[in-house]
Design a protein around this motif. Structure first.
Motif, short mmCIF file in Angstrom:
data_model
loop_
_atom_site.label_atom_id
_atom_site.label_comp_id
_atom_site.label_asym_id
_atom_site.label_seq_id
_atom_site.Cartn_x
_atom_site.Cartn_y
_atom_site.Cartn_z
N ASN A 65 15.46 -1.26 10.89
CA ASN A 65 16.24 0.29 10.67
C ASN A 65 15.58 1.71 9.58
OD1 ASN A 65 17.52 1.84 8.56
ND2 ASN A 65 19.53 0.73 8.85
N PRO A 66 15.03 2.64 9.99
CA PRO A 66 14.34 2.94 8.99
C PRO A 66 14.76 3.30 7.20
CG PRO A 66 15.74 4.86 10.44
CD PRO A 66 16.08 3.29 10.42
N GLN A 67 15.48 2.74 6.69
CA GLN A 67 15.28 3.03 5.38
C GLN A 67 15.55 1.27 4.59
OE1 GLN A 67 17.91 4.22 7.40
NE2 GLN A 67 17.47 6.40 6.75
N THR A 68 16.20 0.70 5.47
CA THR A 68 15.71 -0.75 5.09
C THR A 68 14.69 -1.72 5.76
OG1 THR A 68 17.78 -1.87 6.79
CG2 THR A 68 18.40 -0.74 4.53
N LYS A 69 14.30 -0.78 6.53
CA LYS A 69 12.85 -2.21 7.12
C LYS A 69 13.28 -3.41 7.88
CE LYS A 69 10.54 1.15 6.66
NZ LYS A 69 10.20 3.06 7.31
N VAL A 70 14.64 -3.91 8.07
CA VAL A 70 15.60 -4.70 8.57
C VAL A 70 14.87 -4.96 9.89
CG1 VAL A 70 17.49 -6.20 8.27
CG2 VAL A 70 16.87 -5.05 6.74
#
Length: 131
Positions: A65-70
Protein backbone atom coordinates in the motif's frame (compact mmCIF):
# COMPACT_ATOMS: atom_id res chain seq x y z
CA UNK A 1 14.14 -30.29 -0.16
CA UNK A 2 11.16 -32.27 1.07
CA UNK A 3 8.46 -29.59 0.73
CA UNK A 4 9.04 -27.07 -2.07
CA UNK A 5 5.66 -25.35 -1.58
CA UNK A 6 6.45 -24.64 2.09
CA UNK A 7 9.82 -23.24 0.97
CA UNK A 8 8.00 -21.00 -1.57
CA UNK A 9 5.63 -19.67 1.10
CA UNK A 10 8.48 -19.15 3.59
CA UNK A 11 10.51 -17.16 1.06
CA UNK A 12 7.48 -14.94 0.41
CA UNK A 13 6.86 -14.52 4.16
CA UNK A 14 10.51 -13.60 4.82
CA UNK A 15 10.57 -11.09 1.95
CA UNK A 16 7.40 -9.44 3.28
CA UNK A 17 8.81 -9.19 6.82
CA UNK A 18 12.04 -7.69 5.48
CA UNK A 19 10.01 -5.25 3.29
CA UNK A 20 11.68 -6.36 0.05
CA UNK A 21 10.20 -5.26 -3.26
CA UNK A 22 11.31 -8.30 -5.27
CA UNK A 23 11.90 -11.90 -4.24
CA UNK A 24 13.53 -14.66 -6.34
CA UNK A 25 12.35 -18.25 -5.93
CA UNK A 26 13.53 -21.43 -7.69
CA UNK A 27 10.90 -22.40 -10.26
CA UNK A 28 8.73 -25.47 -10.66
CA UNK A 29 5.41 -25.99 -12.41
CA UNK A 30 3.44 -25.97 -9.14
CA UNK A 31 5.16 -22.77 -7.95
CA UNK A 32 4.39 -21.13 -11.31
CA UNK A 33 0.71 -22.00 -10.94
CA UNK A 34 0.64 -20.69 -7.35
CA UNK A 35 2.23 -17.45 -8.54
CA UNK A 36 -0.36 -17.05 -11.30
CA UNK A 37 -3.21 -17.50 -8.80
CA UNK A 38 -1.68 -14.97 -6.37
CA UNK A 39 -1.31 -12.46 -9.22
CA UNK A 40 -4.88 -13.00 -10.52
CA UNK A 41 -6.30 -12.41 -7.05
CA UNK A 42 -4.24 -9.25 -6.49
CA UNK A 43 -1.91 -10.43 -3.73
CA UNK A 44 1.28 -9.75 -5.72
CA UNK A 45 2.01 -6.89 -8.10
CA UNK A 46 3.76 -8.75 -10.91
CA UNK A 47 5.87 -11.80 -11.68
CA UNK A 48 8.36 -12.98 -14.28
CA UNK A 49 9.58 -16.46 -15.12
CA UNK A 50 13.33 -16.44 -15.88
CA UNK A 51 14.65 -19.50 -17.72
CA UNK A 52 18.29 -19.69 -16.62
CA UNK A 53 19.97 -23.00 -16.01
CA UNK A 54 18.11 -26.29 -15.73
CA UNK A 55 15.46 -25.08 -13.27
CA UNK A 56 14.91 -21.37 -13.76
CA UNK A 57 13.64 -18.82 -11.26
CA UNK A 58 10.50 -16.85 -10.51
CA UNK A 59 10.90 -13.12 -9.79
CA UNK A 60 7.94 -11.81 -7.81
CA UNK A 61 7.26 -8.10 -7.27
CA UNK A 62 5.46 -7.76 -3.95
CA UNK A 63 2.49 -5.42 -3.58
CA UNK A 64 2.52 -2.72 -0.90
CA UNK A 65 0.00 0.00 0.00
CA UNK A 66 1.64 3.33 -1.00
CA UNK A 67 0.38 5.28 2.04
CA UNK A 68 0.82 2.79 4.88
CA UNK A 69 3.62 0.63 3.38
CA UNK A 70 1.70 -2.50 4.46
CA UNK A 71 1.83 -5.59 2.25
CA UNK A 72 -1.36 -6.97 0.73
CA UNK A 73 -0.52 -10.44 2.10
CA UNK A 74 -1.11 -10.62 5.85
CA UNK A 75 -0.66 -14.37 6.31
CA UNK A 76 0.40 -17.41 4.29
CA UNK A 77 -0.37 -20.78 5.88
CA UNK A 78 0.58 -24.19 4.49
CA UNK A 79 -2.27 -26.67 5.00
CA UNK A 80 -1.46 -29.92 3.21
CA UNK A 81 2.00 -31.22 4.05
CA UNK A 82 3.97 -34.16 2.61
CA UNK A 83 3.42 -36.16 5.81
CA UNK A 84 -0.29 -35.32 6.10
CA UNK A 85 -2.23 -34.44 2.97
CA UNK A 86 -5.56 -32.58 3.32
CA UNK A 87 -8.14 -33.44 0.69
CA UNK A 88 -11.64 -31.97 0.55
CA UNK A 89 -14.68 -32.76 -1.56
CA UNK A 90 -16.92 -30.16 -3.17
CA UNK A 91 -19.28 -30.04 -0.17
CA UNK A 92 -16.57 -29.27 2.40
CA UNK A 93 -14.44 -26.64 0.61
CA UNK A 94 -12.85 -24.29 3.19
CA UNK A 95 -13.73 -20.62 3.61
CA UNK A 96 -10.83 -18.47 4.78
CA UNK A 97 -11.84 -15.62 7.12
CA UNK A 98 -15.47 -15.97 6.06
CA UNK A 99 -14.66 -15.42 2.39
CA UNK A 100 -12.18 -12.53 2.72
CA UNK A 101 -9.13 -14.75 2.11
CA UNK A 102 -8.54 -17.55 -0.36
CA UNK A 103 -7.68 -21.21 -0.10
CA UNK A 104 -5.54 -22.46 -2.98
CA UNK A 105 -6.38 -25.98 -4.12
CA UNK A 106 -4.75 -28.44 -6.47
CA UNK A 107 -7.60 -30.08 -8.39
CA UNK A 108 -7.98 -32.34 -11.38
CA UNK A 109 -8.59 -29.19 -13.47
CA UNK A 110 -5.45 -27.41 -12.24
CA UNK A 111 -4.53 -25.07 -9.40
CA UNK A 112 -7.40 -22.77 -8.41
CA UNK A 113 -9.00 -20.96 -5.48
CA UNK A 114 -11.78 -22.31 -3.29
CA UNK A 115 -14.31 -19.98 -4.95
CA UNK A 116 -13.43 -21.23 -8.44
CA UNK A 117 -13.63 -24.84 -7.22
CA UNK A 118 -17.15 -24.19 -5.85
CA UNK A 119 -18.23 -22.88 -9.26
CA UNK A 120 -16.64 -25.89 -11.01
CA UNK A 121 -18.15 -28.26 -8.44
CA UNK A 122 -14.92 -30.12 -7.68
CA UNK A 123 -12.68 -30.74 -4.67
CA UNK A 124 -8.98 -31.40 -4.32
CA UNK A 125 -5.92 -31.01 -2.14
CA UNK A 126 -5.83 -27.81 -0.05
CA UNK A 127 -2.34 -26.38 -0.55
CA UNK A 128 -2.45 -23.15 1.48
CA UNK A 129 -4.51 -20.29 2.91
CA UNK A 130 -3.78 -16.69 1.90
CA UNK A 131 -5.23 -13.55 3.47
Amino acid sequence: MTDPIADYLTRLRNAIKAAHRIVEIPASNMKKELTKVLHEKGYIQNYKFVEDGPQGTIKIALKYNPQTKVNSIVNLTRVSKPGLRKYVDKESLPRVINGLGIAILSTSKGVMTDKEARVEGIGGEVLCYVY
